[in-house]
Design a protein around this motif. Sequence first.
Motif, PDB file in Angstrom:
ATOM      1  N   UNK A 187       0.824  -1.206   0.000  1.00  0.00           N
ATOM      2  CA  UNK A 187       0.000   0.000   0.000  1.00  0.00           C
ATOM      3  C   UNK A 187       0.863   1.262   0.000  1.00  0.00           C
ATOM      4  N   UNK A 188       0.420   2.273  -0.771  1.00  0.00           N
ATOM      5  CA  UNK A 188       1.123   3.556  -0.748  1.00  0.00           C
ATOM      6  C   UNK A 188       0.140   4.687  -1.009  1.00  0.00           C
ATOM      7  N   UNK A 189       0.581   5.892  -0.696  1.00  0.00           N
ATOM      8  CA  UNK A 189      -0.242   7.090  -0.874  1.00  0.00           C
ATOM      9  C   UNK A 189       0.326   7.939  -2.005  1.00  0.00           C
ATOM     10  N   UNK A 190      -0.561   8.347  -2.914  1.00  0.00           N
ATOM     11  CA  UNK A 190      -0.159   9.293  -3.949  1.00  0.00           C
ATOM     12  C   UNK A 190      -1.094  10.499  -3.867  1.00  0.00           C
ATOM     13  N   UNK A 191      -0.514  11.679  -3.821  1.00  0.00           N
ATOM     14  CA  UNK A 191      -1.286  12.913  -3.737  1.00  0.00           C
ATOM     15  C   UNK A 191      -0.900  13.788  -4.915  1.00  0.00           C
ATOM     16  N   UNK A 192      -1.905  14.312  -5.579  1.00  0.00           N
ATOM     17  CA  UNK A 192      -1.658  15.158  -6.746  1.00  0.00           C
ATOM     18  C   UNK A 192      -2.407  16.468  -6.598  1.00  0.00           C
ATOM     19  N   UNK A 193      -1.836  17.532  -7.141  1.00  0.00           N
ATOM     20  CA  UNK A 193      -2.562  18.790  -7.290  1.00  0.00           C
ATOM     21  C   UNK A 193      -3.334  18.672  -8.590  1.00  0.00           C
ATOM     22  N   UNK A 194      -4.636  18.946  -8.523  1.00  0.00           N
ATOM     23  CA  UNK A 194      -5.492  18.687  -9.674  1.00  0.00           C
ATOM     24  C   UNK A 194      -6.406  19.871  -9.960  1.00  0.00           C
ATOM     25  N   UNK A 195      -6.778  20.002 -11.227  1.00  0.00           N
ATOM     26  CA  UNK A 195      -7.741  21.005 -11.656  1.00  0.00           C
ATOM     27  C   UNK A 195      -8.367  20.535 -12.955  1.00  0.00           C
ATOM     28  N   UNK A 196      -9.594  20.014 -12.857  1.00  0.00           N
ATOM     29  CA  UNK A 196     -10.219  19.454 -14.049  1.00  0.00           C
ATOM     30  C   UNK A 196      -9.483  18.204 -14.480  1.00  0.00           C
ATOM     31  N   UNK A 197      -8.800  18.273 -15.618  1.00  0.00           N
ATOM     32  CA  UNK A 197      -7.994  17.138 -16.066  1.00  0.00           C
ATOM     33  C   UNK A 197      -6.497  17.372 -15.846  1.00  0.00           C
ATOM     34  N   UNK A 198      -6.128  18.536 -15.337  1.00  0.00           N
ATOM     35  CA  UNK A 198      -4.729  18.806 -15.005  1.00  0.00           C
ATOM     36  C   UNK A 198      -4.352  18.032 -13.744  1.00  0.00           C
ATOM     37  N   UNK A 199      -3.228  17.329 -13.785  1.00  0.00           N
ATOM     38  CA  UNK A 199      -2.798  16.557 -12.624  1.00  0.00           C
ATOM     39  C   UNK A 199      -1.288  16.673 -12.461  1.00  0.00           C
ATOM     40  N   UNK A 200      -0.866  17.077 -11.271  1.00  0.00           N
ATOM     41  CA  UNK A 200       0.557  17.210 -10.948  1.00  0.00           C
ATOM     42  C   UNK A 200       0.847  16.336  -9.728  1.00  0.00           C
ATOM     43  N   UNK A 201       1.358  15.120  -9.941  1.00  0.00           N
ATOM     44  CA  UNK A 201       1.590  14.221  -8.808  1.00  0.00           C
ATOM     45  C   UNK A 201       2.786  14.662  -7.968  1.00  0.00           C
ATOM     46  N   UNK A 202       2.650  14.497  -6.667  1.00  0.00           N
ATOM     47  CA  UNK A 202       3.738  14.759  -5.736  1.00  0.00           C
ATOM     48  C   UNK A 202       4.496  13.458  -5.484  1.00  0.00           C
ATOM     49  N   UNK A 203       5.519  13.526  -4.656  1.00  0.00           N
ATOM     50  CA  UNK A 203       6.293  12.341  -4.323  1.00  0.00           C
ATOM     51  C   UNK A 203       5.445  11.362  -3.501  1.00  0.00           C
ATOM     52  N   UNK A 204       5.798  10.091  -3.576  1.00  0.00           N
ATOM     53  CA  UNK A 204       5.038   9.029  -2.915  1.00  0.00           C
ATOM     54  C   UNK A 204       5.398   8.954  -1.425  1.00  0.00           C
ATOM     55  N   UNK A 205       4.420   8.541  -0.627  1.00  0.00           N
ATOM     56  CA  UNK A 205       4.654   8.291   0.794  1.00  0.00           C
ATOM     57  C   UNK A 205       3.964   6.990   1.174  1.00  0.00           C
ATOM     58  N   UNK A 206       4.332   6.455   2.321  1.00  0.00           N
ATOM     59  CA  UNK A 206       3.609   5.299   2.860  1.00  0.00           C
ATOM     60  C   UNK A 206       3.191   5.592   4.286  1.00  0.00           C
ATOM     61  N   UNK A 207       1.877   5.529   4.508  1.00  0.00           N
ATOM     62  CA  UNK A 207       1.288   5.783   5.815  1.00  0.00           C
ATOM     63  C   UNK A 207       1.268   4.494   6.634  1.00  0.00           C
ATOM     64  N   UNK A 208       1.113   4.648   7.928  1.00  0.00           N
ATOM     65  CA  UNK A 208       0.972   3.523   8.854  1.00  0.00           C
ATOM     66  C   UNK A 208      -0.340   3.757   9.601  1.00  0.00           C
ATOM     67  N   UNK A 209      -1.403   3.086   9.165  1.00  0.00           N
ATOM     68  CA  UNK A 209      -2.746   3.420   9.639  1.00  0.00           C
ATOM     69  C   UNK A 209      -3.080   2.810  11.000  1.00  0.00           C
ATOM     70  N   UNK A 210      -2.539   1.653  11.288  1.00  0.00           N
ATOM     71  CA  UNK A 210      -2.934   0.987  12.535  1.00  0.00           C
ATOM     72  C   UNK A 210      -2.193   1.567  13.735  1.00  0.00           C
ATOM     73  N   UNK A 211      -2.813   1.413  14.893  1.00  0.00           N
ATOM     74  CA  UNK A 211      -2.349   2.147  16.075  1.00  0.00           C
ATOM     75  C   UNK A 211      -1.005   1.662  16.609  1.00  0.00           C
ATOM     76  N   UNK A 212      -0.732   0.373  16.477  1.00  0.00           N
ATOM     77  CA  UNK A 212       0.420  -0.190  17.197  1.00  0.00           C
ATOM     78  C   UNK A 212       1.453  -0.803  16.258  1.00  0.00           C
ATOM     79  N   UNK A 213       2.624  -1.084  16.813  1.00  0.00           N
ATOM     80  CA  UNK A 213       3.733  -1.663  16.045  1.00  0.00           C
ATOM     81  C   UNK A 213       3.293  -2.925  15.298  1.00  0.00           C
ATOM     82  N   UNK A 214       3.991  -3.190  14.194  1.00  0.00           N
ATOM     83  CA  UNK A 214       3.752  -4.376  13.365  1.00  0.00           C
ATOM     84  C   UNK A 214       2.351  -4.408  12.769  1.00  0.00           C
ATOM     85  N   UNK A 215       1.770  -3.207  12.589  1.00  0.00           N
ATOM     86  CA  UNK A 215       0.433  -3.082  12.005  1.00  0.00           C
ATOM     87  C   UNK A 215      -0.621  -3.842  12.799  1.00  0.00           C
TER      88      UNK A 215
END
Length: 416
Positions: A187-215
Motif C-alpha cells: 500500500x502507498x499514498x499518492x497525492x496530486x494537485x489537480x484542476x479538471x484534467x490537469x494533474x501534478x503528482x507529488x512524491x510518494x509516501x507510505x502511511x501507517x494506519x494501525x495504532x500499534x507496532x507491526x500493524x
Amino acid sequence: MRVLIVGKGGREHVLAWKAKQSKLVTEVFIAPGNIGMKDIGTLVEIREEKIFELAEFAQKNSIDLTIVGPESVLALGIVDEFEKRGLKIFGPTKEAAKIESSKDFAKKLMKKYGVPTGSYQTFDNLLEALKYLDTQTIPIVIKEDGLKAGKGVTVAFSKEEAIEALEIAFDIPNNKVVIEEYLDGFEFSIIALANGETVVPLEIAQDHKRAYDNDLGPNTGGMGVYSPVDKIDEIIVNETVEKILKPMLAGMKQDGIPFKGFLFGGVMLTDSGVKTIEFNARFGDPEAEGILPRLKTDFIQVILDVLENKKTKLEWDERYTVAVVMASKNYPKSSTIGSKIEIPKNLESMVFHMGTRVENDELQTNGGRVLSIVSYGTTLEEAKSKAYNDINRIKCKEMFFRNDIGSKMCYNNKNK
C-alpha cells in the motif's frame, strides 16, 4: 499575496509553514490554527466549520488565496461559498468532495470510468449485508459510507470480526456500508494537485494506519509516514497516474463535477497491477508532514500554476523524511485533554502540532493525535534514528507512538 489556511491540525501546520516560505506570500493567516502555528502566521479565531464567517473574513481582509485542509469543511461546501463570492480557493466543491464523503459515490465513479479497484456492494440494512457476507471470502473490508476521520474501516480477518463491524455500523441511524473485496499487496499514498484534467503528482509516501507496532490494533487517522518509498518506482507512479488519477479526473469532469484541489489516492500495488483502495479530497495527514518538507519548488506558485492549468515542474529534496505521530494514550478510542507536554528547544527534528493547547503557560494535549515529529536523513535509517532520538526527549505521560515508522514494508497480513 495574503494566504489563508483553513484548519487546525498537523496538515495545516505544514501547509502554513510551506506557504510562508513562498516568495509570493506577504502574510499567512490560519483559521483557527493551533498554538504551534503562532510564529508562522496570524491565528484567526473562526472555527473551520464556520464557512460563511470564513468567507466574510477573506473578503474583508483581501485574502488572495485560501487553501483548505480538512475534509469535513470541504463536505460542508466551503469552496462553493468562496467561489460564489469570487474568492480564489484551492479545494473541491461539495459535490466533488463526495469522492471522500461517500465511499459508495466514489466506488460508483470508479466502476463507471474503469478505475481499477476491488469489487464491492453497498447496503443500507444489516440483514441484506449479512446475507451478502455469507457469499464472500475472508478477509474482507467493511467501510462505513461517510466521513470517519480516517477510521470507520475494518479489515476483517474472520467472519466474526466482519459481523461485529457490520453490527456496529448499523447501530448508527441511516448509515450505509460498503462491503469490499480485500486487496493484498503493497500500500502507498499518492497525492496530486489537480484542476479538471490537469494533474501534478507529488512524491510518494507510505502511511501507517494501525495504532500499534507491526500493524496491529485499530485503524487510525495515521500514526506516521515516510517518503520517498523506494519500492514504488517511476514506472509504478506513471501507471498510477494513467490508470487511476487521470481517468477519475476525466470522469468527474465528464459528469459535470470537475475536481480541483489535492486529490489523494490510497493505492495497493497488487500482483495484477495498481488498484484503488480509496480516494480522499484533501492532503493526507500525516502525509503532508512527510511530503511537503521535501518539496523545493515554491508551493504557492505550483498551486497558482495548477489553478491556471499551466505546466509546472517540481524539484525535490533527495533526502528521506520520516514523520512519527505522538498520540493520546487511548487513541483512537478516546483522546487526552490537558496533559502536560515538555518539548526541548534544541531538537534536530521539526515539530508540527496536531492537537495541542496552552493553559496557564503550559503546553498540553488537546486531541487524539498530538504532535508529528519529522526528520530528514540521507538514508531512511538515518531519518528514523533522528526522529526517534528526538521523540524520546519529549516528555508527556499521556502520549504513545509507534516504534516502527519507516520499518513497514509489507507486514504479514495475518498480523493485522
